[in-house]
Design a protein around this motif. Structure first.
Motif, short mmCIF file in Angstrom:
data_model
loop_
_atom_site.label_atom_id
_atom_site.label_comp_id
_atom_site.label_asym_id
_atom_site.label_seq_id
_atom_site.Cartn_x
_atom_site.Cartn_y
_atom_site.Cartn_z
N GLY A 138 22.18 13.56 15.75
CA GLY A 138 21.48 14.54 16.14
C GLY A 138 21.18 15.46 15.07
O GLY A 138 19.33 15.32 14.91
N ILE A 139 20.55 15.03 13.40
CA ILE A 139 19.70 15.32 12.49
C ILE A 139 18.60 14.38 12.32
O ILE A 139 17.94 14.85 12.22
CB ILE A 139 21.04 15.11 11.09
CG1 ILE A 139 22.07 16.47 11.19
CG2 ILE A 139 20.28 15.10 9.95
CD1 ILE A 139 23.03 16.17 10.13
N THR A 158 26.40 22.36 6.34
CA THR A 158 26.66 20.82 6.46
C THR A 158 27.36 20.05 5.04
O THR A 158 26.43 19.31 4.47
CB THR A 158 25.13 20.31 7.45
OG1 THR A 158 25.48 21.50 8.54
CG2 THR A 158 25.66 18.76 8.33
N LEU A 159 28.00 19.28 5.31
CA LEU A 159 28.56 18.69 4.08
C LEU A 159 28.34 17.27 5.05
O LEU A 159 29.12 16.69 6.17
CB LEU A 159 30.35 19.01 3.65
CG LEU A 159 30.24 19.71 2.52
CD1 LEU A 159 29.81 20.55 3.29
CD2 LEU A 159 31.78 19.23 2.27
N MET A 160 27.63 16.39 4.10
CA MET A 160 27.34 14.43 4.62
C MET A 160 28.41 13.99 3.98
O MET A 160 28.48 13.77 3.17
CB MET A 160 26.65 14.07 5.34
CG MET A 160 24.61 15.13 4.64
SD MET A 160 24.83 15.66 6.56
CE MET A 160 24.11 13.95 7.19
N VAL A 161 29.63 13.28 4.66
CA VAL A 161 30.72 12.38 4.47
C VAL A 161 29.89 11.16 4.86
O VAL A 161 31.07 10.83 6.26
CB VAL A 161 31.89 13.28 5.11
CG1 VAL A 161 32.85 12.99 4.30
CG2 VAL A 161 31.54 15.02 4.36
N LYS A 195 20.87 12.50 3.61
CA LYS A 195 20.69 13.32 2.63
C LYS A 195 20.58 14.22 2.73
O LYS A 195 18.41 14.63 2.43
CB LYS A 195 19.49 12.90 0.75
CG LYS A 195 20.44 11.19 -0.01
CD LYS A 195 19.76 10.40 -0.54
CE LYS A 195 20.41 8.98 -0.64
NZ LYS A 195 20.12 8.47 1.02
N LEU A 196 20.42 15.85 3.27
CA LEU A 196 19.94 16.60 3.46
C LEU A 196 19.13 17.68 2.49
O LEU A 196 19.93 17.57 1.14
CB LEU A 196 21.28 17.85 3.69
CG LEU A 196 21.47 17.16 5.32
CD1 LEU A 196 22.06 18.11 5.85
CD2 LEU A 196 20.46 16.78 6.50
N ARG A 197 18.52 18.00 2.90
CA ARG A 197 17.61 19.23 1.21
C ARG A 197 17.33 20.42 2.10
O ARG A 197 17.53 20.74 3.27
CB ARG A 197 15.81 18.60 1.01
CG ARG A 197 16.05 17.64 0.56
CD ARG A 197 14.05 16.81 0.78
NE ARG A 197 14.61 15.69 -0.48
CZ ARG A 197 14.19 14.44 0.46
NH1 ARG A 197 14.66 14.13 1.83
NH2 ARG A 197 14.38 13.57 -0.41
#
Length: 250
Positions: free
Chosen positions: A143-144, A239-242, A248-250
């Motif tokens: 989705g991201i 949102t924790l990107m595991v 890499k969210l900004r």
């Protein structure tokens, strides 16, 4: 024993990431109620959980039956007198391009992912208010980043992220934390997909800076323990990107 005396509900707990979280939780002292449609797998995983937490239970439930969702919360509250943690992990979906996506495809994804997440948060809220509890929901890089052929899945996952942020804002006044994990892990579904799509899988691996697929218990489960424990009391709506650094969210 970061979760000693805590009671957790985990949907989709009969396999994959749900099982990994369940195992991580019981090893930290939690009592777990795993919820799944698959009775055989649910009973097998329950035996594994009960080696660490004898009081843990399995609830067989079709999450697409919306009217029955509150009964999950009621069963757990009746059994243990409280609910501390809600993990909305379950989700079923079918891959299809937008051009070929049907209403049935959309219904499958939303009825097993978004709606159970929404209605279980709603049903569990009175109990989580009492315990100043934790909610962990699940999103996806599909989705991201908007992965092709994953329209129904991506749409439901982003809807879950949206409602989780709303819940974080609304529930913070009650001391309830709501966070989201976006994982890449060795679930049965991912490994089956990898076997059927080896070239795409290899390309995905190349895009993971850590160079590997996450383990359901050691990698995803341990982050869930953190989010379910007091260590995360001042984190909400995140949102924790595991995923080994893939996004890499900004």
């Amino acid at each position: 024993m970061k979760l000693k005396n805590k009671v957790a509900i985990i949907t989709g707990g009969a396999g994959g990431i749900g099982r990994g979280i369940g195992m991580a939780f019981v090893k930290e002292g939690a009592t777990v109620a795993i919820v799944d449609l698959d009775k055989e797998s649910g009973e097998r995983v329950l035996k594994e959980l009960q080696e660490y937490s004898p009081d843990s239970i399995f609830i067989q439930q079709d999450l697409s039956k919306r009217d029955e969702l509150p009964s999950i919360v009621e069963k757990v509250a009746d059994a243990f007198g409280k609910i501390d943690i809600l993990v909305n992990n379950a989700h079923a979906s079918k891959m299809a391009s937008i051009e070929k996506t049907t209403q049935k495809d959309l219904d499958l994804s939303f009825n097993t992912g978004f709606y159970p997440t929404f209605y279980l948060m709603q049903a569990a809220l009175p109990y989580l208010k009492e315990t100043k509890g934790k909610i962990i929901n699940f999103s996806s890089g599909a989705g991201i980043e908007g992965h092709p052929n994953q329209g129904p899945y991506a749409a439901a996952k982003e809807a879950i992220r949206g409602i989780s942020r709303v819940a974080a804002n609304e529930f913070g006044q009650f001391g309830i934390n709501v966070n989201i994990i976006s994982p890449i892990a060795k679930s049965e579904g991912i490994m089956e997909w990898a076997e059927n799509n080896p070239e795409i899988y290899d390309n995905m691996l190349k895009g993971i800076p850590m160079g590997r697929i996450g383990e359901v218990e050691e990698d995803i489960g341990r982050v869930a323990v953190f989010l379910a424990s007091k260590d995360s009391d001042y984190i909400t709506g995140q949102t924790l990107m595991v995923d080994g650094g893939s996004i890499k969210l900004r």
